[in-house]
Motif scaffolding. Structure first.
Motif, short mmCIF file in Angstrom:
data_model
loop_
_atom_site.label_atom_id
_atom_site.label_comp_id
_atom_site.label_asym_id
_atom_site.label_seq_id
_atom_site.Cartn_x
_atom_site.Cartn_y
_atom_site.Cartn_z
N THR A 153 10.10 -4.88 -3.54
CA THR A 153 10.83 -4.99 -4.81
C THR A 153 9.90 -5.34 -5.97
O THR A 153 9.92 -4.65 -7.01
N PRO A 154 9.03 -6.39 -5.85
CA PRO A 154 8.09 -6.65 -6.95
C PRO A 154 7.16 -5.47 -7.22
O PRO A 154 6.84 -5.18 -8.39
N ALA A 155 6.72 -4.80 -6.14
CA ALA A 155 5.81 -3.67 -6.34
C ALA A 155 6.51 -2.54 -7.07
O ALA A 155 5.92 -1.89 -7.96
N LEU A 156 7.76 -2.28 -6.73
CA LEU A 156 8.50 -1.22 -7.41
C LEU A 156 8.76 -1.57 -8.88
O LEU A 156 8.72 -0.70 -9.75
N LYS A 157 9.07 -2.82 -9.15
CA LYS A 157 9.29 -3.24 -10.53
C LYS A 157 8.01 -3.08 -11.36
O LYS A 157 8.06 -2.76 -12.54
N ARG A 158 6.87 -3.30 -10.70
CA ARG A 158 5.61 -3.10 -11.42
C ARG A 158 5.41 -1.61 -11.73
O ARG A 158 4.92 -1.25 -12.80
N VAL A 159 5.75 -0.76 -10.75
CA VAL A 159 5.67 0.69 -11.01
C VAL A 159 6.60 1.07 -12.15
O VAL A 159 6.25 1.88 -13.02
N GLN A 160 7.79 0.47 -12.17
CA GLN A 160 8.77 0.77 -13.21
C GLN A 160 8.25 0.37 -14.60
O GLN A 160 8.54 1.05 -15.59
N SER A 161 7.48 -0.72 -14.64
CA SER A 161 7.02 -1.21 -15.94
C SER A 161 5.82 -0.45 -16.47
O SER A 161 5.49 -0.56 -17.65
N VAL B 268 16.15 0.82 -8.64
CA VAL B 268 15.07 0.18 -7.88
C VAL B 268 15.60 -0.40 -6.56
O VAL B 268 14.92 -0.38 -5.54
N ARG B 269 16.86 -0.89 -6.57
CA ARG B 269 17.41 -1.48 -5.35
C ARG B 269 17.55 -0.45 -4.24
O ARG B 269 17.42 -0.78 -3.05
N VAL B 270 17.82 0.82 -4.61
CA VAL B 270 17.92 1.88 -3.60
C VAL B 270 16.55 2.15 -2.98
O VAL B 270 16.42 2.29 -1.76
N LEU B 271 15.52 2.22 -3.83
CA LEU B 271 14.17 2.44 -3.31
C LEU B 271 13.70 1.25 -2.48
O LEU B 271 13.04 1.43 -1.44
N ALA B 272 14.04 0.02 -2.93
CA ALA B 272 13.66 -1.16 -2.15
C ALA B 272 14.35 -1.16 -0.79
O ALA B 272 13.75 -1.51 0.24
N GLY C 178 0.82 -1.21 0.00
CA GLY C 178 0.00 0.00 0.00
C GLY C 178 0.85 1.26 0.00
O GLY C 178 0.48 2.27 -0.62
N SER C 179 2.00 1.19 0.71
CA SER C 179 2.89 2.34 0.71
C SER C 179 3.41 2.64 -0.70
O SER C 179 3.51 3.80 -1.10
N VAL C 180 3.73 1.58 -1.44
CA VAL C 180 4.19 1.78 -2.82
C VAL C 180 3.05 2.33 -3.67
O VAL C 180 3.24 3.24 -4.50
N MET C 181 1.85 1.78 -3.48
CA MET C 181 0.69 2.25 -4.25
C MET C 181 0.41 3.72 -3.97
O MET C 181 0.11 4.50 -4.89
N ASP C 182 0.50 4.10 -2.69
CA ASP C 182 0.25 5.49 -2.32
C ASP C 182 1.22 6.45 -3.00
O ASP C 182 0.87 7.60 -3.31
N ARG C 183 2.45 5.99 -3.21
CA ARG C 183 3.49 6.88 -3.73
C ARG C 183 3.95 6.47 -5.13
O ARG C 183 5.12 6.62 -5.48
N ARG C 184 3.01 5.97 -5.91
CA ARG C 184 3.37 5.55 -7.27
C ARG C 184 3.96 6.72 -8.08
O ARG C 184 4.94 6.57 -8.81
N ARG C 185 3.32 7.89 -7.91
CA ARG C 185 3.79 9.05 -8.67
C ARG C 185 5.21 9.42 -8.25
O ARG C 185 6.09 9.68 -9.10
#
Length: 749
Positions: A735-743, A668-672, A649-656
Motif C-alpha cells: 500500500t505505501p509503495a503504491l501510494k508512492r507510485v500514485q504520487s 489503490v485498495r484494489v491493487l493492494a 520490488g514487485s511494485v518497483m518492477d511494475r511501476r509503469r
C-alpha cells in the motif's frame, strides 16, 4: 569508462539502484555473519572440550606394565551435585613413581590427600553453603583452578586428593594427563550445519529480493546497451561490477559484524554453561573462503538474471512474454527426497551425505515453487472474476518466478519450523528412564568387599549429622533359564532385598503385595523350578528352590516392568552378589547432607539419583529448545524481510503498469488487495507442502538418533499458519509503495 566506473555512475545518479545496492549489501552482511557464526560452532565446542579434556576419564591411558612399575596416577572422574547444579569431581592419587608430571593449563598443582583445588564458581558456592551440605565433601581447599582448565567460566569443578589405598578399585591407572585433541560436540555440530543450510538460503533469498528491486530497470538498461552495440561480455562485466560492489561491501560488513554476533552468542548456555569469547574463532583461510564464496554466489545470481538480455535484447526491451514452466520441475522434490532418504537409511550414515541431501531438498523448493505459483495463478484466472483476483492470478501465471520470490523465504521458514516441531516433541518423548530406584533415593555402586563398609561409614556420618535415614547395601543377582553362554539363556536381573525395603526404595507397585516370610516378587509370572541363581550373567549357579513362593505386583512404568525382587534368605548358599548399590532415601531438607555422607564414604564413586538424571535430561532439552527458538526467530525475521522487500520490488518492477492502472481510475485498495493475494495464494499452497517436507526431514533426522516412531503434535500446523501470516505482513508494504507510485508523475517512467 570501465565497468566499475559505469556501475559507480549508475549508483550516484539512480536513487532506486542505490537503495537496491544498500539492501543487497545488508543481506550479504547478514548471510556472511550468520555463516561465520555457525561455521565457528564446531570449533567452539572443540575448544571447550579441549580445555576440559583432563576432566574426562576416558581420555586417560596407561602403558605401564608390571615390568615398568605402576602408573604414577590413579584417577576417578564422576558427577556430583549441589541442588540441581552439576559438579565435575576428579579424584586423584599419586603413587609416587614419577617425580615430575606435566599439568594441564590452569591447574596450579596437584592436591595432597585430604586437600582440594576447586574452580572459582565452586569456591564461592562452598563459602555460601553450610559445610555439611557441600564443603565436607572436598576436604581442605588449598588453591583455585584457572579458566584455562574449565569448560566454561561458571563450571563447578573440584580436584580432590587421596591416598592410593583410599581410591576405589575401579580407579584408572594413568601415565599422565591427556594431551590428545578433543572432538567437537556432535549434536551441536549437526545443528550448526543444519543452521547453515536453513538460514543461509533465506539470507540469500533476502539478497535476491533486494537485487530485484530494480530488476526491470536494470534489464531495460542492459538491453539498451546490447542494442547499442555492447557485446554480451561487456554487459556481463557491467552487471557483475554492479552486483560485486554491493556484495563485497556487504561481505566486509559481515566480517566486521561477526565478532559482535559471536560475542552475543557467548551468553547463550549450552551443556550447562556459557562460552569464552575466544571459543568462537575461525582460521583466516576459512573466514576468507566464506567472505569470497557468498559474494561470488550473489554475483553469479546477478549474471544469470540477465540471460534473456544477453540472448534476446529486443524481447527483453519490449517485455516479451516468458515461456511457460515445464512439468519436470515437479520431480525436484521427489528426487532430492529420495537422496535424503537414502543418506539417512544407511547403517553408518555419513553426516556430509545427510547434509547434502538436506541442501538438495531446500534447493528443490526454488525449482518446484515457481511451477506451483503458476498453477495457483492459472486456477484463480479460471475460477475467480473479481478484479483483484484476476490481477493476482495473471501475475502469478505470467511471471511465476518473480511472484514466488516473495514466498521463498516464508516457505523455508515453514520448512524449518515443521522440522523443528517434529524433532523436539520426539526428543522430549525419549526423556525418562533411569535406575529403578525412586526419585528421592541416592545410590552409589560398590563391590562385594566394600559395600557393607561403605554403608556403615555412611550411617556413621548420617548419625553425626543428626540424620535418621539409614543406608542399606542392596546386591543384584541374575535369575537364568537355559544354558549359560548360549542363545537359549534368558536372564532377569533381581534385587536382593526384603519386600519392605523395596517398598521404600523402588519405584514399583510392590507396596500392597508384601506377604509374611521370604519370597520372590515380580510383575510377571515366574516358575522357580526353571530358574538358576547366578552372581554374574556368564557364570554357572545353583537351581532355585522349586517351592520358593512367588508373589505378583501390579505393572507400573514400562522401564520397570522387568523388575524382580528376591529376599536375601532365598539366595542359595555359595551365591554372593558381586554388584551392590549402597542406597539411602532422602527428603527435600536432608538430601544434600545425605549426599555429603555418601560421597565421603565412597570416594571416587558417583552418587546418583533418578531425580537428577531427569533434571539432566531437561537441561539438554532446554538447550535444544533455546537453540531452536533462536533459529526459528532468525528464519522468521529473514522470511518477513525478504517478503517485504520482494513485494516492494514487485511494485518497483511494475511501476509503469501500476501507474497506468491508477491513471485509468483503478483504486489503490484494489491493487493492494491484488498484491496481498499474490503473496497469500502461493504461500498457502507452498507452506503446506513445505510443512509436509519438513515433517519428513524431521523424521529422517530423528531416525539417526532413535529408531522409534516420531511424535506428531497439532503444533505442526503452527508454522503453516504463521508462515501465511508473515507473507501477508510482508505484503503489507504494497500500500505505501503504491501510494508512492500514485504520487509520482507517470512521465517519469
Amino acid at each position: 569508462m570501465n565497468s566499475f566506473q559505469l556501475a559507480m555512475r549508475v549508483l550516484r545518479v539512480d536513487r532506486r539502484t542505490r537503495t537496491s545496492a544498500i539492501l543487497t549489501a545488508v543481506g550479504v552482511a547478514v548471510a556472511t555473519s550468520l555463516v561465520l557464526l555457525l561455521a565457528s560452532l564446531p570449533g567452539a565446542t572443540q575448544a571447550r572440550s579441549q580445555r576440559a579434556i583432563w576432566q574426562d576419564i576416558g581420555s586417560y591411558y596407561s602403558q605401564s606394565g608390571e615390568s615398568q612399575g605402576p602408573a604414577p596416577l590413579l584417577m576417578a572422574a564422576n558427577k556430583d551435585f549441589s541442588g540441581d547444579r552439576e559438579i565435575t569431581r576428579v579424584d586423584i592419587a599419586l603413587t609416587g613413581t614419577s617425580p615430575m608430571l606435566s599439568l594441564p593449563p590452569g591447574i596450579p598443582r596437584l592436591p595432597a590427600p585430604g586437600e582440594s583445588i576447586v574452580s572459582p564458581a565452586l569456591g564461592k558456592l562452598i563459602q555460601s553453603t553450610p559445610q555439611a551440605q557441600l564443603g565436607d565433601r572436598f576436604g581442605k581447599l588449598v588453591d583455585a583452578l584457572g579458566p584455562e582448565s574449565l569448560m566454561y567460566p561458571e563450571q563447578l569443578v573440584a580436584v580432590v586428593g587421596h591416598t592410593p589405598e583410599s581410591m576405589p578399585k575401579t580407579a584408572m591407572a594413568a601415565d599422565g594427563f591427556p594431551n590428545k585433541e578433543a572432538k567437537p560436540d556432535p549434536l551441536l555440530e549437526l545443528l550448526a550445519w543444519v543452521g547453515v543450510i536453513v538460514l543461509l538460503v533465506p539470507s540469500l533469498v533476502l539478497v535476491a529480493s533486494s537485487a530485484r528491486l530494480t530488476a526491470a530497470r536494470r534489464e531495460l538498461r542492459m538491453a539498451a546497451l546490447r542494442l547499442a552495440g555492447a557485446t554480451p561480455g561487456q554487459v556481463t562485466k557491467i552487471v557483475a561490477a554492479e552486483t560485486a560492489l554491493s556484495a563485497v561491501v556487504g561481505a566486509l560488513l559481515g566480517i566486521l559484524v561477526a565478532p559482535a554476533l559471536q560475542g552475543l552468542s557467548t551468553f547463550v548456555p549450552w551443556g550447562g554453561g556459557t562460552w569464552l569469547a575466544s571459543d568462537f574463532s575461525l582460521t583466516i583461510g576459512s573466514t576468507i573462503a566464506v567472505a569470497v564464496a557468498i559474494p561470488l554466489l550473489v554475483v553469479l545470481a546477478g549474471v544469470l538474471g540477465i540471460r534473456r538480455v544477453l540472448k534476446t535484447p529486443l524481447f527483453a526491451a519490449s517485455a516479451h512474454a516468458r515461456k511457460p514452466l515445464h512439468w519436470w520441475r515437479l520431480l525436484a522434490v521427489p528426487v532430492a527426497g529420495a537422496f535424503f532418504l537414502f543418506a539417512v537409511a544407511q547403517d553408518d550414515a555419513s553426516l556430509p551425505m545427510v547434509m547434502l541431501g538436506l541442501f538438495l531438498l531446500v534447493g528443490s523448493a526454488a525449482i518446484i515453487g515457481p511451477w506451483v505459483t503458476s498453477a495457483v495463478g492459472g486456477t484463480f484466472v479460471r475460477v475467480w472474476r473479481k478484479p483483484a483476483s484476476l490481477l493476482a492470478g495473471r501475475r502469478l501465471r505470467d511471471d511465476p518466478k518473480s511472484a514466488y520470490r516473495a514466498t521463498a523465504g516464508v516457505v523455508l521458514a515453514v520448512f524449518t519450523g515443521s522440522m523443528a516441531l517434529t524433532l523436539l516433541p520426539s526428543f522430549e518423548s525419549m526423556a525418562g528412564g533411569g535406575r529403578t530406584f525412586k526419585d528421592n533415593v541416592l545410590y552409589a555402586q560398590a563391590d562385594a568387599a566394600q559395600a557393607q563398609q561403605v554403608a556403615d561409614q555412611t550411617n556413621a556420618s548420617l548419625a553425626r549429622y543428626g540424620i535418621t535415614e539409614k543406608a542399606v547395601s542392596v546386591g543384584q543377582v541374575y535369575l537364568s533359564t537355559g544354558e549359560p553362554g548360549t542363545r537359549s539363556q534368558s536372564l532377569n536381573r533381581a534385587f536382593v532385598m526384603t519386600c519392605e525395603d523395596a517398598t521404600k526404595l523402588l519405584r514399583v507397585n510392590i507396596g500392597g503385595s508384601c506377604q509374611p516370610g521370604p519370597a520372590i516378587y515380580s510383575s510377571y509370572q515366574i516358575n522357580p523350578a526353571e530358574y538358576r541363581v547366578l552372581s554374574e550373567y556368564d557364570k554357572a549357579g545353583p537351581q532355585l528352590d522349586p517351592k520358593t513362593p512367588v508373589h505378583l505386583f501390579p505393572k507400573g512404568d514400562e522401564d520397570t516392568s522387568s523388575t524382580v525382587v528376591i529376599d536375601p534368605a532365598l539366595v542359595p548358599a555359595g551365591v554372593t552378589p558381586e554388584r551392590f548399590d549402597v542406597i539411602v532415601p532422602t527428603t527435600a531438607e536432608n538430601a544434600e547432607v545425605v549426599r555429603t555422607a555418601l560421597v565421603g564414604a565412597a570416594p571416587g564413586q558417583e552418587v546418583g539419583s533418578r531425580g537428577l538424571h531427569l533434571i539432566g535430561q531437561q537441561q539438554e532439552l532446554g538447550d535444544l529448545r533455546r537453540v531452536t527458538v533462536i533459529g526459528l526467530i532468525a528464519a522468521g525475521v529473514l522470511a518477513g524481510c525478504s517478503a517485504a522487500v520482494a513485494t516492494a520490488g514487485s511494485v518497483m518492477d511494475r511501476r509503469r503498469t501500476f501507474g497506468a492502472l491508477i491513471a485509468a481510475g483503478t483504486p489503490v485498495r484494489v491493487l493492494a488487495r491484488a498484491l496481498r493475494m499474490e503473496a497469500a495464494l502461493p504461500a498457502m499452497v507452498a507452506t503446506l507442502g513445505a510443512g509436509a517436507v519438513g515433517i519428513g526431514v524431521g523424521m529422517g533426522l530423528y531416525s539417526l538418533v532413535e529408531k522409534d516412531s516420531v511424535v506428531l503434535s497439532p503444533w505442526l500446523l503452527a508454522p503453516v499458519v504463521l508462515g501465511i501470516g508473515v507473507a501477508l505482513l510482508g505484503a503489507s508494504v504494497s500500500t505505501p509503495a503504491l501510494k508512492r507510485v500514485q504520487s509520482e508523475p507517470l512521465a517519469d517512467e
